[in-house]
Write a protein that holds these residues in place. Structure first.
Motif, PDB file in Angstrom:
ATOM      1  N   PHE A  61     -23.429  17.370 -73.384  1.00  0.00           N
ATOM      2  CA  PHE A  61     -23.135  16.618 -72.117  1.00  0.00           C
ATOM      3  C   PHE A  61     -21.704  16.153 -71.977  1.00  0.00           C
ATOM      4  N   ALA A  62     -21.159  15.782 -70.953  1.00  0.00           N
ATOM      5  CA  ALA A  62     -19.656  15.609 -71.004  1.00  0.00           C
ATOM      6  C   ALA A  62     -19.526  14.406 -69.950  1.00  0.00           C
ATOM      7  N   TRP A  63     -18.306  13.432 -70.475  1.00  0.00           N
ATOM      8  CA  TRP A  63     -18.018  12.399 -69.732  1.00  0.00           C
ATOM      9  C   TRP A  63     -16.577  12.551 -69.405  1.00  0.00           C
ATOM     10  N   VAL A  64     -16.221  12.454 -68.159  1.00  0.00           N
ATOM     11  CA  VAL A  64     -14.987  12.638 -67.418  1.00  0.00           C
ATOM     12  C   VAL A  64     -14.396  11.518 -66.713  1.00  0.00           C
ATOM     13  N   HIS A  65     -13.024  11.308 -66.921  1.00  0.00           N
ATOM     14  CA  HIS A  65     -12.632  10.087 -66.000  1.00  0.00           C
ATOM     15  C   HIS A  65     -11.627  10.896 -65.200  1.00  0.00           C
ATOM     16  N   THR A  66     -11.929  10.946 -63.731  1.00  0.00           N
ATOM     17  CA  THR A  66     -11.110  11.652 -62.809  1.00  0.00           C
ATOM     18  C   THR A  66      -9.538  11.286 -62.843  1.00  0.00           C
ATOM     19  N   HIS A  67      -9.304  10.095 -63.477  1.00  0.00           N
ATOM     20  CA  HIS A  67      -8.114   9.554 -63.193  1.00  0.00           C
ATOM     21  C   HIS A  67      -7.599   8.803 -64.367  1.00  0.00           C
ATOM     22  N   GLY A  68      -8.292   9.153 -65.458  1.00  0.00           N
ATOM     23  CA  GLY A  68      -8.196   8.387 -66.899  1.00  0.00           C
ATOM     24  C   GLY A  68      -7.024   8.523 -67.777  1.00  0.00           C
ATOM     25  N   ALA A  69      -6.309   9.714 -67.596  1.00  0.00           N
ATOM     26  CA  ALA A  69      -4.659   9.708 -68.187  1.00  0.00           C
ATOM     27  C   ALA A  69      -3.891   9.239 -67.217  1.00  0.00           C
ATOM     28  N   PHE A  70      -3.451   8.323 -67.823  1.00  0.00           N
ATOM     29  CA  PHE A  70      -2.048   7.665 -67.149  1.00  0.00           C
ATOM     30  C   PHE A  70      -2.516   7.343 -65.585  1.00  0.00           C
ATOM     31  N   LEU A  71      -3.521   6.914 -65.506  1.00  0.00           N
ATOM     32  CA  LEU A  71      -4.124   6.303 -64.274  1.00  0.00           C
ATOM     33  C   LEU A  71      -4.017   7.334 -62.919  1.00  0.00           C
ATOM     34  N   SER A  72      -3.939   8.745 -63.356  1.00  0.00           N
ATOM     35  CA  SER A  72      -3.667   9.829 -62.404  1.00  0.00           C
ATOM     36  C   SER A  72      -4.054  11.013 -62.710  1.00  0.00           C
ATOM     37  N   GLU A  97     -16.638  23.084 -66.779  1.00  0.00           N
ATOM     38  CA  GLU A  97     -17.130  22.302 -65.598  1.00  0.00           C
ATOM     39  C   GLU A  97     -16.033  21.315 -65.368  1.00  0.00           C
ATOM     40  N   PHE A  98     -15.752  20.675 -66.452  1.00  0.00           N
ATOM     41  CA  PHE A  98     -14.714  19.550 -66.373  1.00  0.00           C
ATOM     42  C   PHE A  98     -13.405  19.807 -65.623  1.00  0.00           C
ATOM     43  N   GLU A  99     -12.963  21.192 -65.973  1.00  0.00           N
ATOM     44  CA  GLU A  99     -11.755  21.662 -65.216  1.00  0.00           C
ATOM     45  C   GLU A  99     -12.039  21.870 -63.648  1.00  0.00           C
ATOM     46  N   GLU A 100     -13.327  22.721 -63.468  1.00  0.00           N
ATOM     47  CA  GLU A 100     -13.571  22.738 -62.072  1.00  0.00           C
ATOM     48  C   GLU A 100     -13.864  21.641 -61.150  1.00  0.00           C
ATOM     49  N   GLN A 101     -14.393  20.521 -61.632  1.00  0.00           N
ATOM     50  CA  GLN A 101     -14.778  19.419 -60.701  1.00  0.00           C
ATOM     51  C   GLN A 101     -13.603  18.527 -60.785  1.00  0.00           C
ATOM     52  N   THR A 102     -12.409  18.852 -61.439  1.00  0.00           N
ATOM     53  CA  THR A 102     -11.156  17.927 -61.378  1.00  0.00           C
ATOM     54  C   THR A 102     -10.009  18.947 -60.842  1.00  0.00           C
ATOM     55  N   ARG A 103     -10.263  20.038 -60.577  1.00  0.00           N
ATOM     56  CA  ARG A 103      -9.112  21.014 -60.127  1.00  0.00           C
ATOM     57  C   ARG A 103      -8.536  20.678 -58.841  1.00  0.00           C
ATOM     58  N   TYR A 104      -9.272  19.985 -57.888  1.00  0.00           N
ATOM     59  CA  TYR A 104      -8.805  19.505 -56.750  1.00  0.00           C
ATOM     60  C   TYR A 104      -7.809  18.602 -56.752  1.00  0.00           C
ATOM     61  N   LEU A 105      -7.531  17.895 -57.993  1.00  0.00           N
ATOM     62  CA  LEU A 105      -6.720  16.571 -58.045  1.00  0.00           C
ATOM     63  C   LEU A 105      -5.182  17.227 -58.266  1.00  0.00           C
ATOM     64  N   GLY A 106      -5.171  18.630 -58.824  1.00  0.00           N
ATOM     65  CA  GLY A 106      -3.855  19.346 -58.986  1.00  0.00           C
ATOM     66  C   GLY A 106      -2.803  18.787 -60.189  1.00  0.00           C
ATOM     67  N   LYS A 107      -3.572  18.250 -60.977  1.00  0.00           N
ATOM     68  CA  LYS A 107      -3.094  17.582 -62.067  1.00  0.00           C
ATOM     69  C   LYS A 107      -3.266  18.217 -63.399  1.00  0.00           C
ATOM     70  N   ASP A 108      -2.645  18.242 -64.445  1.00  0.00           N
ATOM     71  CA  ASP A 108      -2.954  18.767 -65.998  1.00  0.00           C
ATOM     72  C   ASP A 108      -4.001  17.846 -66.486  1.00  0.00           C
ATOM     73  N   GLU A 153      -2.799  25.194 -63.042  1.00  0.00           N
ATOM     74  CA  GLU A 153      -2.261  26.334 -62.872  1.00  0.00           C
ATOM     75  C   GLU A 153      -1.327  25.979 -61.735  1.00  0.00           C
ATOM     76  N   ASP A 154      -1.613  25.206 -60.854  1.00  0.00           N
ATOM     77  CA  ASP A 154      -0.579  24.977 -59.619  1.00  0.00           C
ATOM     78  C   ASP A 154       0.775  24.208 -60.246  1.00  0.00           C
ATOM     79  N   ARG A 155       0.657  23.960 -61.553  1.00  0.00           N
ATOM     80  CA  ARG A 155       1.891  23.120 -62.000  1.00  0.00           C
ATOM     81  C   ARG A 155       2.823  23.750 -63.100  1.00  0.00           C
ATOM     82  N   ASN A 156       2.520  25.116 -63.467  1.00  0.00           N
ATOM     83  CA  ASN A 156       3.073  25.895 -64.250  1.00  0.00           C
ATOM     84  C   ASN A 156       4.611  26.240 -63.809  1.00  0.00           C
TER      85      ASN A 156
END
Length: 156
Positions: A61-72, A97-108, A153-156
């Motif tokens: 399993f995995a547990w993800v915070h969508t904005h957990g790193a530096f609140l963003s 899955e972590f990366e795919e489910q949060t890709r829309y945020l456009g953040k590292d 990818e969009d931030r490289n």
């Protein structure tokens, strides 16, 4: 192998898994505490919890915070793979899955990994994560948490 959202009945199995892992033993994880944590996280906005399952058996399993790193930025809070499934690509599926489910945020993407957990560090590096810092004694005295980041990818 399929990935799906965590269900209430998965939580005790996930909690047992955390305690049984070497990481759980070093940090002194308790099943009852993890049941509380995962139940709370499942019901809070901003958390994603999902499991890998094969033929009705929970593989990890995995547990993800969508904005957990530096609140963003997306933060992989925890990932666990049942030892009987290790080496079969379960960790890779959960990480993707972590990366795919949060890709829309456009953040590292961010995560922490314990300094002694060299296998996990190599796993994350293989998937494009780089060490960017360290937090000595952050989670437990005497253990340094390594900060790892993967550029979106969009931030490289």
């Amino acid at each position: 192998m399929q990935i799906r959202q965590i269900r209430e009945e998965d939580i005790p199995v996930c909690a047992q898994l955390t305690k049984a892992l070497p990481l759980g033993k070093i940090y002194g994880f308790e099943t009852k505490d993890w049941i509380k944590k995962l139940t709370k996280a499942r019901n809070e906005k901003g958390n994603l919890l999902f499991v890998a399952e094969e033929e009705g058996r929970l593989a990890g399993f995995a547990w993800v915070h969508t904005h957990g790193a530096f609140l963003s930025a997306p933060y992989l809070r925890f990932i666990a793979v049942d030892p009987s499934f290790q080496g079969r690509g379960v960790g890779t599926l959960l990480l993707k899955e972590f990366e795919e489910q949060t890709r829309y945020l456009g953040k590292d993407w961010f995560l922490l990994v314990s300094d002694f957990n060299t296998g996990a560090q190599l796993f994350y590096e293989k998937h494009g994560y780089q060490r960017v810092g360290a937090l000595p004694g952050f989670a437990k005295e005497g253990i340094t948490e390594v900060i790892m980041v993967k550029k979106h990818e969009d931030r490289n």
